[in-house]
Scaffold this motif. Structure first.
Motif, PDB file in Angstrom:
ATOM      1  N   ARG A 198       0.827  -1.202   0.000  1.00 54.72           N
ATOM      2  CA  ARG A 198       0.000   0.000   0.000  1.00 54.72           C
ATOM      3  C   ARG A 198       0.866   1.259   0.000  1.00 54.72           C
ATOM      4  N   TYR A 199       1.894   1.252   0.826  1.00 50.02           N
ATOM      5  CA  TYR A 199       2.770   2.421   0.897  1.00 50.02           C
ATOM      6  C   TYR A 199       3.591   2.576  -0.378  1.00 50.02           C
ATOM      7  N   ALA A 200       4.011   1.457  -0.964  1.00 48.92           N
ATOM      8  CA  ALA A 200       4.738   1.529  -2.242  1.00 48.92           C
ATOM      9  C   ALA A 200       3.855   2.128  -3.327  1.00 48.92           C
ATOM     10  N   LEU A 201       2.575   1.791  -3.318  1.00 48.38           N
ATOM     11  CA  LEU A 201       1.650   2.395  -4.283  1.00 48.38           C
ATOM     12  C   LEU A 201       1.451   3.878  -3.989  1.00 48.38           C
ATOM     13  N   GLN A 202       1.411   4.250  -2.739  1.00 43.62           N
ATOM     14  CA  GLN A 202       1.194   5.638  -2.351  1.00 43.62           C
ATOM     15  C   GLN A 202       2.365   6.528  -2.775  1.00 43.62           C
ATOM     16  N   ILE A 203       3.573   6.045  -2.578  1.00 48.48           N
ATOM     17  CA  ILE A 203       4.742   6.857  -2.935  1.00 48.48           C
ATOM     18  C   ILE A 203       5.178   6.612  -4.374  1.00 48.48           C
ATOM     19  N   ARG A 204       4.420   5.819  -5.105  1.00 48.02           N
ATOM     20  CA  ARG A 204       4.678   5.512  -6.517  1.00 48.02           C
ATOM     21  C   ARG A 204       6.072   4.906  -6.717  1.00 48.02           C
TER      22      ARG A 204
ATOM     23  N   CYS B  27       6.620   1.801  -7.513  1.00 50.09           N
ATOM     24  CA  CYS B  27       6.590   0.759  -8.544  1.00 50.09           C
ATOM     25  C   CYS B  27       5.922   1.260  -9.822  1.00 50.09           C
ATOM     26  N   GLN B  28       6.196   2.487 -10.166  1.00 50.61           N
ATOM     27  CA  GLN B  28       5.679   3.036 -11.410  1.00 50.61           C
ATOM     28  C   GLN B  28       6.430   2.368 -12.567  1.00 50.61           C
ATOM     29  N   ASP B  29       5.712   1.986 -13.597  1.00 51.27           N
ATOM     30  CA  ASP B  29       6.343   1.391 -14.773  1.00 51.27           C
ATOM     31  C   ASP B  29       7.137   2.473 -15.499  1.00 51.27           C
ATOM     32  N   ARG B  30       8.374   2.157 -15.889  1.00 55.12           N
ATOM     33  CA  ARG B  30       9.258   3.147 -16.518  1.00 55.12           C
ATOM     34  C   ARG B  30       8.799   3.494 -17.940  1.00 55.12           C
ATOM     35  N   VAL B  31       8.264   2.488 -18.634  1.00 58.77           N
ATOM     36  CA  VAL B  31       7.864   2.710 -20.028  1.00 58.77           C
ATOM     37  C   VAL B  31       6.482   3.359 -20.101  1.00 58.77           C
ATOM     38  N   PHE B  32       5.533   2.807 -19.341  1.00 60.63           N
ATOM     39  CA  PHE B  32       4.159   3.332 -19.327  1.00 60.63           C
ATOM     40  C   PHE B  32       3.886   3.932 -17.943  1.00 60.63           C
ATOM     41  N   PRO B  33       3.985   5.244 -17.797  1.00 61.70           N
ATOM     42  CA  PRO B  33       3.873   5.878 -16.473  1.00 61.70           C
ATOM     43  C   PRO B  33       2.523   5.681 -15.788  1.00 61.70           C
ATOM     44  N   THR B  34       1.477   5.345 -16.501  1.00 56.72           N
ATOM     45  CA  THR B  34       0.177   5.148 -15.851  1.00 56.72           C
ATOM     46  C   THR B  34      -0.014   3.713 -15.375  1.00 56.72           C
ATOM     47  N   GLU B  35       0.908   2.831 -15.696  1.00 58.23           N
ATOM     48  CA  GLU B  35       0.819   1.414 -15.320  1.00 58.23           C
ATOM     49  C   GLU B  35       1.731   1.116 -14.130  1.00 58.23           C
ATOM     50  N   LEU B  36       1.496  -0.051 -13.516  1.00 61.11           N
ATOM     51  CA  LEU B  36       2.312  -0.512 -12.386  1.00 61.11           C
ATOM     52  C   LEU B  36       3.223  -1.654 -12.822  1.00 61.11           C
ATOM     53  N   ASP B  37       4.380  -1.699 -12.238  1.00 57.57           N
ATOM     54  CA  ASP B  37       5.291  -2.816 -12.449  1.00 57.57           C
ATOM     55  C   ASP B  37       4.987  -3.854 -11.370  1.00 57.57           C
ATOM     56  N   MET B  38       4.279  -4.914 -11.753  1.00 57.99           N
ATOM     57  CA  MET B  38       3.822  -5.905 -10.765  1.00 57.99           C
ATOM     58  C   MET B  38       4.977  -6.697 -10.143  1.00 57.99           C
ATOM     59  N   SER B  39       6.027  -6.967 -10.893  1.00 59.40           N
ATOM     60  CA  SER B  39       7.166  -7.688 -10.309  1.00 59.40           C
ATOM     61  C   SER B  39       7.851  -6.829  -9.242  1.00 59.40           C
ATOM     62  N   CYS B  40       7.872  -5.518  -9.463  1.00 66.63           N
ATOM     63  CA  CYS B  40       8.422  -4.605  -8.445  1.00 66.63           C
ATOM     64  C   CYS B  40       7.543  -4.620  -7.200  1.00 66.63           C
ATOM     65  N   LEU B  41       6.231  -4.630  -7.406  1.00 71.20           N
ATOM     66  CA  LEU B  41       5.305  -4.575  -6.275  1.00 71.20           C
ATOM     67  C   LEU B  41       5.414  -5.814  -5.383  1.00 71.20           C
ATOM     68  N   LYS B  42       5.789  -6.944  -5.968  1.00 65.93           N
ATOM     69  CA  LYS B  42       5.929  -8.177  -5.181  1.00 65.93           C
ATOM     70  C   LYS B  42       7.170  -8.175  -4.294  1.00 65.93           C
ATOM     71  N   GLN B  43       8.205  -7.437  -4.703  1.00 73.82           N
ATOM     72  CA  GLN B  43       9.459  -7.491  -3.949  1.00 73.82           C
ATOM     73  C   GLN B  43       9.923  -6.148  -3.383  1.00 73.82           C
ATOM     74  N   VAL B  44       9.074  -5.134  -3.470  1.00 76.01           N
ATOM     75  CA  VAL B  44       9.457  -3.804  -3.006  1.00 76.01           C
ATOM     76  C   VAL B  44       9.599  -3.765  -1.486  1.00 76.01           C
ATOM     77  N   LYS B  45      10.531  -2.930  -1.018  1.00 78.70           N
ATOM     78  CA  LYS B  45      10.686  -2.656   0.420  1.00 78.70           C
ATOM     79  C   LYS B  45      10.523  -1.154   0.584  1.00 78.70           C
ATOM     80  N   SER B  46       9.312  -0.734   0.904  1.00 81.99           N
ATOM     81  CA  SER B  46       9.017   0.692   0.986  1.00 81.99           C
ATOM     82  C   SER B  46       9.456   1.321   2.299  1.00 81.99           C
ATOM     83  N   ARG B  47       9.642   0.535   3.338  1.00 79.27           N
ATOM     84  CA  ARG B  47      10.194   1.007   4.619  1.00 79.27           C
ATOM     85  C   ARG B  47      11.328   0.076   5.012  1.00 79.27           C
TER      86      ARG B  47
END
Length: 105
Positions: free
Chosen positions: A61-67, A69-89
């Motif tokens: 949730r926090y990773a989505l809030q601070i963006r 896992c924004q997709d580099r190619v398509f800025p309106t899309e999410l990078d789902m592989s990033c969202l699975k392994q992100v460490k936002s804190r």
């Protein structure tokens, strides 16, 4: 007569062993409340599992809030592989603490 004497000897011998015998063997009578301890272990396992799930959900949730896992190619899309392994804190307890303090946000 001899049978009566042997029975008396046997009674005397058995009473001697009966006095040295412990009052209750380990497996004979359990003083542990197994239902209570089993319930406690299950509740602790459930609390641990809920804490892990809460930490993972707040992390995403926090990773989505601070963006984060924004997709580099398509800025309106999410990078789902990033969202699975992100460490936002930095730590898991920060996620749990924030989620418990800010309920419903």
């Amino acid at each position: 007569m001899q049978k009566q004497m042997s029975e008396e000897k046997e009674k005397g011998l058995m009473s001697m062993y009966r006095e040295t015998r412990p009052r209750a063997f380990v497996g004979e009578k359990s003083t542990t409340n197994h239902l209570a301890w089993s319930s406690l272990v299950l509740l602790l396992a459930l609390a641990f599992w809920l804490m892990v799930a809460l930490s993972a959900a707040e992390n995403q949730r926090y990773a989505l809030q601070i963006r984060a896992c924004q997709d580099r190619v398509f800025p309106t899309e999410l990078d789902m592989s990033c969202l699975k392994q992100v460490k936002s804190r930095d730590h898991w307890w920060q996620h749990v603490g924030h989620a418990l303090v800010h309920l419903g946000r």
